[in-house]
Design a protein around this motif. Structure first.
Motif, PDB file in Angstrom:
ATOM      1  N   SER A   1       0.562  -1.488  -0.005  1.00 16.22           N
ATOM      2  CA  SER A   1       0.228  -0.031   0.208  1.00 16.22           C
ATOM      3  C   SER A   1       0.403   1.444  -0.117  1.00 16.22           C
ATOM      4  O   SER A   1      -0.397   2.535  -0.254  1.00 16.22           O
TER       5      SER A   1
ATOM      6  N   TRP B   1       7.583  -0.499  -1.944  1.00 14.50           N
ATOM      7  CA  TRP B   1       7.110  -1.726  -3.259  1.00 14.50           C
ATOM      8  C   TRP B   1       8.242  -2.401  -3.659  1.00 14.50           C
ATOM      9  O   TRP B   1       8.172  -3.400  -3.740  1.00 14.50           O
TER      10      TRP B   1
ATOM     11  N   LYS C   1      -3.825 -13.781  -4.041  1.00 17.44           N
ATOM     12  CA  LYS C   1      -5.069 -12.221  -3.460  1.00 17.44           C
ATOM     13  C   LYS C   1      -3.581 -11.212  -3.186  1.00 17.44           C
ATOM     14  O   LYS C   1      -3.560 -10.230  -3.935  1.00 17.44           O
TER      15      LYS C   1
ATOM     16  N   LEU D   1      -2.399 -10.369  -6.882  1.00 16.84           N
ATOM     17  CA  LEU D   1      -3.788  -9.589  -6.969  1.00 16.84           C
ATOM     18  C   LEU D   1      -3.209  -8.284  -6.729  1.00 16.84           C
ATOM     19  O   LEU D   1      -3.073  -6.476  -7.426  1.00 16.84           O
ATOM     20  N   LEU D   2      -2.752  -8.159  -5.345  1.00 16.41           N
ATOM     21  CA  LEU D   2      -2.019  -6.776  -4.786  1.00 16.41           C
ATOM     22  C   LEU D   2      -0.968  -5.922  -5.399  1.00 16.41           C
ATOM     23  O   LEU D   2      -0.570  -4.680  -5.619  1.00 16.41           O
TER      24      LEU D   2
ATOM     25  N   LEU E   1       0.632  -6.927  -8.190  1.00 21.17           N
ATOM     26  CA  LEU E   1      -0.222  -6.488  -9.865  1.00 21.17           C
ATOM     27  C   LEU E   1      -0.486  -5.025 -10.128  1.00 21.17           C
ATOM     28  O   LEU E   1      -0.450  -4.622 -10.385  1.00 21.17           O
ATOM     29  N   GLN E   2      -1.384  -4.920  -8.940  1.00 20.70           N
ATOM     30  CA  GLN E   2      -1.904  -3.412  -8.613  1.00 20.70           C
ATOM     31  C   GLN E   2      -1.607  -1.919  -8.263  1.00 20.70           C
ATOM     32  O   GLN E   2      -0.532  -1.568  -8.836  1.00 20.70           O
ATOM     33  N   ALA E   3      -0.070  -2.896  -7.480  1.00 23.21           N
ATOM     34  CA  ALA E   3       0.794  -2.127  -7.394  1.00 23.21           C
ATOM     35  C   ALA E   3       2.095  -1.947  -7.839  1.00 23.21           C
ATOM     36  O   ALA E   3       2.207  -0.494  -8.618  1.00 23.21           O
TER      37      ALA E   3
ATOM     38  N   ARG F   1       1.354  -1.361 -11.444  1.00 24.52           N
ATOM     39  CA  ARG F   1       0.180  -0.935 -11.865  1.00 24.52           C
ATOM     40  C   ARG F   1       0.690   0.784 -11.566  1.00 24.52           C
ATOM     41  O   ARG F   1       1.320   1.872 -12.398  1.00 24.52           O
ATOM     42  N   GLN F   2       0.813   0.729 -10.695  1.00 22.03           N
ATOM     43  CA  GLN F   2       0.922   2.601  -9.836  1.00 22.03           C
ATOM     44  C   GLN F   2       1.671   3.085  -9.959  1.00 22.03           C
ATOM     45  O   GLN F   2       2.378   4.068 -10.140  1.00 22.03           O
TER      46      GLN F   2
ATOM     47  N   LYS G   1       5.487  -6.207 -13.859  1.00 26.32           N
ATOM     48  CA  LYS G   1       4.270  -6.816 -14.446  1.00 26.32           C
ATOM     49  C   LYS G   1       4.668  -8.238 -15.068  1.00 26.32           C
ATOM     50  O   LYS G   1       3.153  -9.224 -14.977  1.00 26.32           O
TER      51      LYS G   1
ATOM     52  N   TYR H   1      -3.044 -14.358 -19.283  1.00 21.94           N
ATOM     53  CA  TYR H   1      -2.195 -13.755 -18.023  1.00 21.94           C
ATOM     54  C   TYR H   1      -0.697 -14.166 -18.646  1.00 21.94           C
ATOM     55  O   TYR H   1      -0.036 -13.409 -19.111  1.00 21.94           O
TER      56      TYR H   1
END
Length: 403
Positions: A57, A62, A87, A90-91, A93-95, A97-98, A105, A128
């Motif tokens: 988060s 990171w 889970k 997925l978190l 992968l989102q990070a 991208r951010q 990725k 994927y």
């Protein structure tokens, strides 16, 4: 009257960020110190997952979170903690991208694809892998491209698309040879070995599988070596050479137990049951089918469970324990039909045919032979069904009056 100034409010947000950073660094060092200590990594699993979740988060954490995920993923996969790890990925992968980390990725696409394949979520897995290949090519990451091609090739082997599988795996093997990556070479040799086993090209299959095992043994990759030995045992079971198969399975079991490959132990027991039945030992076949069943139940793996039930059913046929045999064979058939796995459904029906042959039920035998012929016919060009077609011919030859 003199007054005492109020203390400044603590900077809780900054304090939290520092604490999260210290925590994620601690667990990274912990995993580095205990890479093969299964008990230690297991006992601290919840703390490690919480540390990763908090770190993902925060942008400043990171790189630490990502490195911890890469180092911990093998353990989580081997121990079968697939849902919780899915889970986390997925978190992550989102990070990624951010944080606009394209390299991360690609790696996470590969990890998610592999995990989803193990969970039986095949179409998501393919999506994927395709994203991994496309993104890896964009940034010139040859290793990740080859890795995704090899793994996607294996997916196509399992689905019976052999031409696609061979093209992808051979492409991957060339890349791994060019970049001199032994890890990738071994996995791709293994995938080609499985492909040629499915096509009944026994000599080629054995050659590729032994190459893979030799690389894994030289590089000390005992996880890969375990899987290679299991695949060699499957090959020799198909050739009806159970003693050779059991030799490889004993080696595989020793390696799997040493490094904590619990799911693979289930597959080893499954293959041992088949080998003992080929050897005419139905009691040992039953024992190992039971052991496999217990492991697949633990992992909630329905395909493995149904395969164990087929093994139990035919072992009970050999023992003339008719009621138990039919119960397990019917459960296997219902499961494979629910999963829409043609090969498994046909395998279960073959078991039921053996049951009816042993009981001498002529009308049921006729019905099953005709049903199996219809089910196998659409796959007549698919070598994956070669063993089933050969077995069906053998049954029909034993009943000439029914041809």
């Amino acid at each position: 009257m003199a007054t005492t100034p109020l203390a400044e409010h603590p900077d809780y947000a900054n304090l939290f960020r520092r604490q999260v950073l210290v925590n994620i660094q601690y667990w990274q060092e912990y995993i580095t110190r205990h890479p093969d200590d299964i008990a230690a990594l297991d006992s601290e699993r919840d703390c490690i997952l919480k540390a990763i979740t908090f770190a993902l988060s925060l942008e400043t954490c990171w790189s630490y979170a990502y490195n911890l995920i890469i180092n911990y993923t093998s353990f989580m996969e081997r121990r079968g903690y697939w849902e919780s790890w899915h889970k986390i990925l997925l978190l992550a992968l989102q990070a990624a991208r951010q944080n606009e980390d394209t390299s991360a990725k690609v790696h996470l696409f590969n990890l998610l694809a592999r995990l989803l394949f193990q969970q039986g979520r095949f179409q998501e897995s393919v999506n994927y892998y395709r994203q991994a290949i496309r993104t890896a090519r964009q940034i010139g990451d040859q290793f990740s491209e080859a890795r995704a091609c090899s793994n996607l090739g294996y997916y196509y082997v399992e689905r019976g698309f052999f031409n696609r599988a061979e093209i992808l795996c051979c492409h991957a093997l060339k890349i791994f040879e060019v970049i001199n990556n032994e890890h990738g070479r071994a996995h791709t040799e293994n995938h080609l070995g499985i492909l040629y086993t499915r096509q009944c090209a026994w000599a080629m299959a054995e050659q590729h599988l032994k190459r893979a095992c030799a690389i894994w043994e030289t590089t000390g990759d005992y996880y890969g070596l375990t899987r290679g030995l299991i695949n060699l045992s499957f090959l020799f079971n198909n050739l009806e050479q159970p003693n050779k198969s059991l030799t490889y399975l004993e080696q595989a079991l020793q390696q799997a137990q040493k490094v904590g490959l619990e799911f693979e132990v289930g597959t080893i027991y499954l293959n041992m049951g088949v080998a003992y039945r080929i050897n005419g030992d139905s009691r040992q076949a039953e024992i190992y089918a039971r052991r496999a069943e217990k492991i697949f139940q633990h992992f909630s793996n329905r395909e493995g469970l149904a395969s164990a039930w087929i093994n139990l059913g035919v072992a009970y046929v050999d023992q003339k324990r008719w009621q138990k045999a039919r119960v397990y064979l019917d459960m296997a058939l219902e499961t494979f039909q629910y999963l829409k796995t043609d090969y498994g459904e046909i395998g279960a029906l073959m078991g039921i045919l053996e049951y009816e042959l042993a009981r001498g039920n002529q009308q049921e035998i006729t019905n099953l032979l005709n049903l199996l012929k219809r089910l196998i016919r659409p796959h007549k060009q698919n070598a994956h069904y070669y063993q089933l077609k050969s077995k069906l011919k053998k049954y029909r030859r034993s009943l000439p009056e029914m041809d």
